[in-house]
Design a protein around this motif. Structure first.
Motif, short mmCIF file in Angstrom:
data_model
loop_
_atom_site.label_atom_id
_atom_site.label_comp_id
_atom_site.label_asym_id
_atom_site.label_seq_id
_atom_site.Cartn_x
_atom_site.Cartn_y
_atom_site.Cartn_z
N SER A 56 0.82 -1.21 0.00
CA SER A 56 0.00 0.00 0.00
C SER A 56 0.85 1.26 0.00
O SER A 56 0.55 2.24 -0.69
N THR A 57 1.95 1.24 0.76
CA THR A 57 2.80 2.43 0.82
C THR A 57 3.59 2.61 -0.47
O THR A 57 3.74 3.72 -0.97
N LEU A 58 4.09 1.53 -1.04
CA LEU A 58 4.85 1.64 -2.28
C LEU A 58 3.96 2.00 -3.46
O LEU A 58 4.39 2.71 -4.36
N ALA A 59 2.70 1.52 -3.45
CA ALA A 59 1.79 1.81 -4.55
C ALA A 59 1.59 3.31 -4.73
O ALA A 59 1.55 3.82 -5.85
N GLU A 60 1.48 4.03 -3.63
CA GLU A 60 1.28 5.47 -3.71
C GLU A 60 2.49 6.15 -4.32
O GLU A 60 2.36 7.02 -5.19
N SER A 61 3.68 5.76 -3.90
CA SER A 61 4.90 6.35 -4.44
C SER A 61 5.08 6.00 -5.91
O SER A 61 5.45 6.86 -6.73
N ILE A 62 4.81 4.76 -6.27
CA ILE A 62 4.94 4.33 -7.67
C ILE A 62 3.97 5.10 -8.56
O ILE A 62 4.33 5.56 -9.64
N GLY A 63 2.74 5.25 -8.08
CA GLY A 63 1.75 5.99 -8.86
C GLY A 63 2.15 7.43 -9.08
O GLY A 63 2.00 7.98 -10.18
N PHE A 64 2.69 8.06 -8.04
CA PHE A 64 3.10 9.46 -8.16
C PHE A 64 4.28 9.60 -9.12
O PHE A 64 4.30 10.50 -9.98
N LYS A 65 5.26 8.70 -9.02
CA LYS A 65 6.41 8.75 -9.90
C LYS A 65 6.00 8.51 -11.35
O LYS A 65 6.49 9.19 -12.27
N ALA A 66 5.11 7.55 -11.56
CA ALA A 66 4.65 7.25 -12.92
C ALA A 66 3.88 8.43 -13.51
O ALA A 66 4.02 8.75 -14.70
N TYR A 67 3.07 9.09 -12.68
CA TYR A 67 2.32 10.26 -13.15
C TYR A 67 3.28 11.38 -13.55
O TYR A 67 3.13 12.00 -14.61
N LEU A 68 4.27 11.66 -12.70
CA LEU A 68 5.24 12.71 -13.02
C LEU A 68 5.96 12.40 -14.32
O LEU A 68 6.12 13.28 -15.19
N PHE A 69 6.44 11.17 -14.46
CA PHE A 69 7.21 10.82 -15.65
C PHE A 69 6.36 10.91 -16.91
O PHE A 69 6.84 11.34 -17.97
N THR A 70 5.09 10.55 -16.81
CA THR A 70 4.21 10.52 -17.98
C THR A 70 3.64 11.89 -18.32
O THR A 70 3.59 12.28 -19.49
N HIS A 71 3.23 12.64 -17.30
CA HIS A 71 2.48 13.88 -17.54
C HIS A 71 3.23 15.15 -17.14
O HIS A 71 2.86 16.25 -17.58
N GLU A 72 4.25 15.03 -16.29
CA GLU A 72 4.98 16.21 -15.82
C GLU A 72 6.48 15.95 -15.91
O GLU A 72 7.22 16.09 -14.94
N LEU A 73 6.94 15.59 -17.11
CA LEU A 73 8.34 15.20 -17.28
C LEU A 73 9.33 16.28 -16.83
O LEU A 73 10.35 15.95 -16.21
N PRO A 74 9.08 17.57 -17.12
CA PRO A 74 10.03 18.59 -16.63
C PRO A 74 10.17 18.57 -15.11
O PRO A 74 11.28 18.76 -14.58
N LYS A 75 9.08 18.33 -14.38
CA LYS A 75 9.15 18.28 -12.92
C LYS A 75 9.91 17.03 -12.47
O LYS A 75 10.68 17.07 -11.50
N PHE A 76 9.70 15.92 -13.16
CA PHE A 76 10.45 14.69 -12.86
C PHE A 76 11.94 14.93 -13.08
O PHE A 76 12.77 14.52 -12.27
N ALA A 77 12.28 15.63 -14.16
CA ALA A 77 13.68 15.92 -14.47
C ALA A 77 14.31 16.83 -13.41
O ALA A 77 15.43 16.58 -12.96
#
Length: 275
Positions: free
Chosen positions: A9-30
């Motif tokens: 449950s704890t990792l799922a939240e982090s994975i979802g946030f990282k995947a969202y950033l990489f897919t939709h907010e790449l400059p912020k991920f960078a």
């Protein structure tokens, strides 16, 4: 009975946030990845300066000062939400095995994170070596020994030590994740665990970026045997691959399997005996 820890449950939240950033907010991920490189470089530089001072008075003890100071960099990266490639190796593998992120996308995210970690390191290291703390960097500096030691290792040792280093890093990350919002517990978990790999000289690919960059800018490649672009890239590649095995396949993969289909809230049947 105390049930085993379930990280899903704890990792799922982090994975979802990282995947969202990489897919939709790449400059912020960078930028978050660059920040991780910056934080790691600042703390490593401080740790090296402190270790150099201790080494001058107590030869052989510098690494035991370097290691706990260096460990605080991971605490800063986690608390401030930066993106570290070696930690994302664990998240990427866990997310792939649990079906949350496609495998290629997860791997590509780690590669992109690595490149922006490097960019953050290069920029920060360049300016740090222009400060007064690096005005008199010599061959007696802790950085010199650390860099020379890395350059002297063969690929097999680099790969093996990379496995152990990132297994340790992700042990610290998982413990910090389980600490939730208790920031004191996060710090204690990281400072107790991370120094083990740093003091033993195991290999962490992003930390190697930092050591080579600080030494290259602050001391000069000409003062080291084998400090060339080809050797540096070869050194880094074997460490990075070892890091992926230790942090990704071992920590991420094993815990994805351990937590698959297991709920921490699952009730045992009445009369069920547990050992």
């Amino acid at each position: 009975m105390v049930l085993p820890m379930n990280f899903d449950s704890t990792l799922a939240e982090s994975i979802g946030f990282k995947a969202y950033l990489f897919t939709h907010e790449l400059p912020k991920f960078a930028v978050r990845s660059m920040l991780a490189g910056m934080f790691l470089t600042i703390i490593t530089a401080f740790a090296a300066v402190a270790a150099t001072s201790v080494e001058a008075q107590l030869p052989g003890f510098g690494k035991y000062v370097f290691a706990p100071i260096f460990a605080t960099a991971l605490y800063i990266i986690i608390v401030l939400g930066a993106e570290l490639a070696t930690g994302n190796m664990m998240y990427a593998t866990y997310g792939t095995i649990t079906g949350r992120v496609p495998g290629f996308k997860a791997f590509f995210a780690v590669v992109v994170c690595t490149l922006f970690n490097l960019l953050g390191v290069l920029i920060t290291a360049y300016f740090i070596t222009k400060t007064t703390a690096f005005d008199t960097v010599t061959a007696e500096n802790f950085l010199y020994g650390a860099t020379a030691g890395k350059l002297a290792k063969d690929p097999a040792h680099l790969f093996l030590e990379g496995i152990f280093a990132n297994a340790v890093v992700n042990i610290g990350i998982l413990m910090a994740v389980q600490a939730g919002k208790d920031f004191s517990a996060k710090l204690i978990a990281i400072v107790l665990v991370i120094p083990s790999f740093a003091a033993m000289g195991y290999e962490h690919s992003i930390a190697s970026f930092v050591i080579f960059s600080l030494s290259g800018y602050g001391i000069g490649p000409e003062h080291f045997e084998g400090f060339t672009l080809a050797n540096g890239l070869s050194n880094w590649l074997f460490v990075w691959l070892g890091n992926y095995v230790g942090g990704g396949l071992i920590m991420g993969g094993v815990y994805a399997w351990l937590n698959r289909g297991v709920s921490p809230l699952r009730s045992f049947p009445i009369g069920h005996k547990t050992v």
